[in-house]
Each structure stands twice: as C-alpha cells, then as structure tokens.
Design a protein around this motif. Structure first.
Motif, PDB file in Angstrom:
ATOM      1  N   SER A  12       0.839  -1.190   0.000  1.00 59.91           N
ATOM      2  CA  SER A  12       0.000   0.000   0.000  1.00 59.91           C
ATOM      3  C   SER A  12       0.874   1.239   0.000  1.00 59.91           C
ATOM      4  O   SER A  12       1.872   1.324   0.704  1.00 59.91           O
ATOM      5  N   ARG A  13       0.474   2.179  -0.831  1.00 65.27           N
ATOM      6  CA  ARG A  13       1.160   3.462  -0.915  1.00 65.27           C
ATOM      7  C   ARG A  13       0.099   4.550  -0.921  1.00 65.27           C
ATOM      8  O   ARG A  13      -1.023   4.335  -1.359  1.00 65.27           O
ATOM      9  N   ARG A  14       0.497   5.702  -0.475  1.00 63.67           N
ATOM     10  CA  ARG A  14      -0.410   6.841  -0.585  1.00 63.67           C
ATOM     11  C   ARG A  14      -0.454   7.269  -2.042  1.00 63.67           C
ATOM     12  O   ARG A  14       0.498   7.066  -2.790  1.00 63.67           O
ATOM     13  N   PRO A  15      -1.562   7.867  -2.469  1.00 68.33           N
ATOM     14  CA  PRO A  15      -1.625   8.377  -3.847  1.00 68.33           C
ATOM     15  C   PRO A  15      -0.456   9.316  -4.117  1.00 68.33           C
ATOM     16  O   PRO A  15      -0.097  10.135  -3.280  1.00 68.33           O
ATOM     17  N   GLY A  16       0.144   9.159  -5.279  1.00 71.55           N
ATOM     18  CA  GLY A  16       1.285   9.999  -5.645  1.00 71.55           C
ATOM     19  C   GLY A  16       2.630   9.399  -5.281  1.00 71.55           C
ATOM     20  O   GLY A  16       3.658   9.880  -5.731  1.00 71.55           O
ATOM     21  N   GLN A  17       2.649   8.374  -4.419  1.00 69.68           N
ATOM     22  CA  GLN A  17       3.915   7.723  -4.072  1.00 69.68           C
ATOM     23  C   GLN A  17       4.333   6.807  -5.205  1.00 69.68           C
ATOM     24  O   GLN A  17       3.497   6.188  -5.869  1.00 69.68           O
ATOM     25  N   HIS A  18       5.635   6.713  -5.415  1.00 70.02           N
ATOM     26  CA  HIS A  18       6.176   5.862  -6.463  1.00 70.02           C
ATOM     27  C   HIS A  18       6.689   4.554  -5.856  1.00 70.02           C
ATOM     28  O   HIS A  18       7.252   4.559  -4.768  1.00 70.02           O
ATOM     29  N   PRO A  19       6.554   3.418  -6.585  1.00 69.93           N
ATOM     30  CA  PRO A  19       7.216   2.186  -6.119  1.00 69.93           C
ATOM     31  C   PRO A  19       8.734   2.404  -6.142  1.00 69.93           C
ATOM     32  O   PRO A  19       9.232   3.267  -6.867  1.00 69.93           O
ATOM     33  N   GLU A  20       9.467   1.621  -5.366  1.00 72.34           N
ATOM     34  CA  GLU A  20      10.922   1.826  -5.284  1.00 72.34           C
ATOM     35  C   GLU A  20      11.612   1.650  -6.643  1.00 72.34           C
ATOM     36  O   GLU A  20      12.635   2.265  -6.893  1.00 72.34           O
ATOM     37  N   TRP A  21      11.061   0.852  -7.547  1.00 70.62           N
ATOM     38  CA  TRP A  21      11.677   0.600  -8.849  1.00 70.62           C
ATOM     39  C   TRP A  21      11.307   1.651  -9.894  1.00 70.62           C
ATOM     40  O   TRP A  21      11.828   1.649 -11.002  1.00 70.62           O
ATOM     41  N   CYS A  22      10.424   2.561  -9.553  1.00 74.84           N
ATOM     42  CA  CYS A  22       9.919   3.550 -10.515  1.00 74.84           C
ATOM     43  C   CYS A  22      11.014   4.540 -10.916  1.00 74.84           C
ATOM     44  O   CYS A  22      11.814   4.979 -10.082  1.00 74.84           O
ATOM     45  N   ALA A  23      11.041   4.903 -12.199  1.00 69.70           N
ATOM     46  CA  ALA A  23      12.043   5.839 -12.714  1.00 69.70           C
ATOM     47  C   ALA A  23      11.680   7.293 -12.432  1.00 69.70           C
ATOM     48  O   ALA A  23      12.489   8.181 -12.655  1.00 69.70           O
ATOM     49  N   HIS A  24      10.467   7.552 -11.946  1.00 71.33           N
ATOM     50  CA  HIS A  24       9.976   8.904 -11.631  1.00 71.33           C
ATOM     51  C   HIS A  24       9.997   9.809 -12.869  1.00 71.33           C
ATOM     52  O   HIS A  24       9.891   9.339 -13.982  1.00 71.33           O
ATOM     53  N   ARG A  25      10.135  11.072 -12.639  1.00 75.11           N
ATOM     54  CA  ARG A  25      10.225  12.111 -13.672  1.00 75.11           C
ATOM     55  C   ARG A  25       9.178  11.931 -14.771  1.00 75.11           C
ATOM     56  O   ARG A  25       8.022  11.641 -14.503  1.00 75.11           O
ATOM     57  N   HIS A  26       9.619  12.096 -15.990  1.00 78.48           N
ATOM     58  CA  HIS A  26       8.709  12.084 -17.141  1.00 78.48           C
ATOM     59  C   HIS A  26       8.199  10.692 -17.499  1.00 78.48           C
ATOM     60  O   HIS A  26       7.302  10.553 -18.310  1.00 78.48           O
ATOM     61  N   ARG A  27       8.754   9.656 -16.901  1.00 78.63           N
ATOM     62  CA  ARG A  27       8.325   8.297 -17.252  1.00 78.63           C
ATOM     63  C   ARG A  27       6.951   7.965 -16.682  1.00 78.63           C
ATOM     64  O   ARG A  27       6.273   7.075 -17.155  1.00 78.63           O
ATOM     65  N   CYS A  28       6.549   8.640 -15.621  1.00 78.11           N
ATOM     66  CA  CYS A  28       5.246   8.397 -15.015  1.00 78.11           C
ATOM     67  C   CYS A  28       4.234   9.373 -15.618  1.00 78.11           C
ATOM     68  O   CYS A  28       4.511  10.545 -15.788  1.00 78.11           O
ATOM     69  N   GLY A  29       3.082   8.858 -15.894  1.00 77.90           N
ATOM     70  CA  GLY A  29       2.019   9.713 -16.400  1.00 77.90           C
ATOM     71  C   GLY A  29       0.725   8.946 -16.468  1.00 77.90           C
ATOM     72  O   GLY A  29       0.717   7.713 -16.498  1.00 77.90           O
ATOM     73  N   PHE A  30      -0.362   9.654 -16.462  1.00 77.11           N
ATOM     74  CA  PHE A  30      -1.689   9.050 -16.555  1.00 77.11           C
ATOM     75  C   PHE A  30      -1.904   8.009 -15.458  1.00 77.11           C
ATOM     76  O   PHE A  30      -2.548   6.992 -15.669  1.00 77.11           O
ATOM     77  N   GLY A  31      -1.312   8.249 -14.278  1.00 77.53           N
ATOM     78  CA  GLY A  31      -1.519   7.365 -13.146  1.00 77.53           C
ATOM     79  C   GLY A  31      -0.692   6.102 -13.145  1.00 77.53           C
ATOM     80  O   GLY A  31      -0.837   5.270 -12.266  1.00 77.53           O
ATOM     81  N   GLU A  32       0.178   5.920 -14.128  1.00 77.41           N
ATOM     82  CA  GLU A  32       0.998   4.711 -14.151  1.00 77.41           C
ATOM     83  C   GLU A  32       2.423   5.037 -13.735  1.00 77.41           C
ATOM     84  O   GLU A  32       2.836   6.185 -13.722  1.00 77.41           O
TER      85      GLU A  32
END
Length: 97
Positions: free
Chosen positions: A2-22
């Motif tokens: 469980s994560r709060r909305p807006g939190q990224h999984p530890e493997w997530c690249a963040h920045r521009h790679r995330c969008g549209f909720g993914e």
C-alpha cells in the motif's frame, strides 16, 4: 503493497516516465548488433496491476520466403515465452527457508 496516492514504487524511474496514473521503470535494453533489440520495461498501471512491456525488433532476411519463415519461428517462440510467463504467475510462491 500500500502506498499513498502519488507515491512511487521503489523501482519507478519517476520524472517524465510516469504519467496518466501509471509508473514505469527505467527500460532495460538488450542489443544484438545487426540482429535486433529487446526493450523491457516494468509498468504499474493506474489500477495497480503490474506488467512487463516488451518491445522487440528483429532484422529480417531480404528474401521474402526466409523472412516469412523467421516470422513464423518468432511467433512460435513468443507463444512459448508467453505460456511460460503465465505458468510462472500461477505457481504458488516459494517460502523462505
């Protein structure tokens, strides 16, 4: 997990790679110069479901007959890969010793 909305999984690249909720990991690229390339990316969709996104580029023969044979072999091989992945996801998880 469980994560709060807006939190990224530890493997997530963040920045521009995330969008549209993914969330998207940094892609892993395997190159075989002159033969092809595979790009593998871990993705978590907006509904929380995870999947692997696979992009495959394969050099085809110049001869139509051989290119068609390559495509048939590739189709069979991809069917095998997909079947193995589905089978692996249905096996019970191993317990730590």
């Amino acid at each position: 997990m469980s994560r709060r909305p807006g939190q990224h999984p530890e493997w997530c690249a963040h920045r521009h790679r995330c969008g549209f909720g993914e969330h998207r990991a940094e892609p892993i690229t395997l190159d075989a110069p002159g033969l092809g390339r595979v790009i593998l990316t871990r993705v978590q969709a907006s509904d929380g479901r995870e999947h692997a996104e696979v992009r495959l580029t394969v050099a085809l023969a110049a001869t139509e007959t051989v290119a068609r044979q390559q495509l048939m072999a590739l189709t069979n091989d991809l069917d095998t890969v997909l079947s193995r992945a589905v089978y692996a996801s249905k096996r019970p998880a191993r317990r730590a010793a």
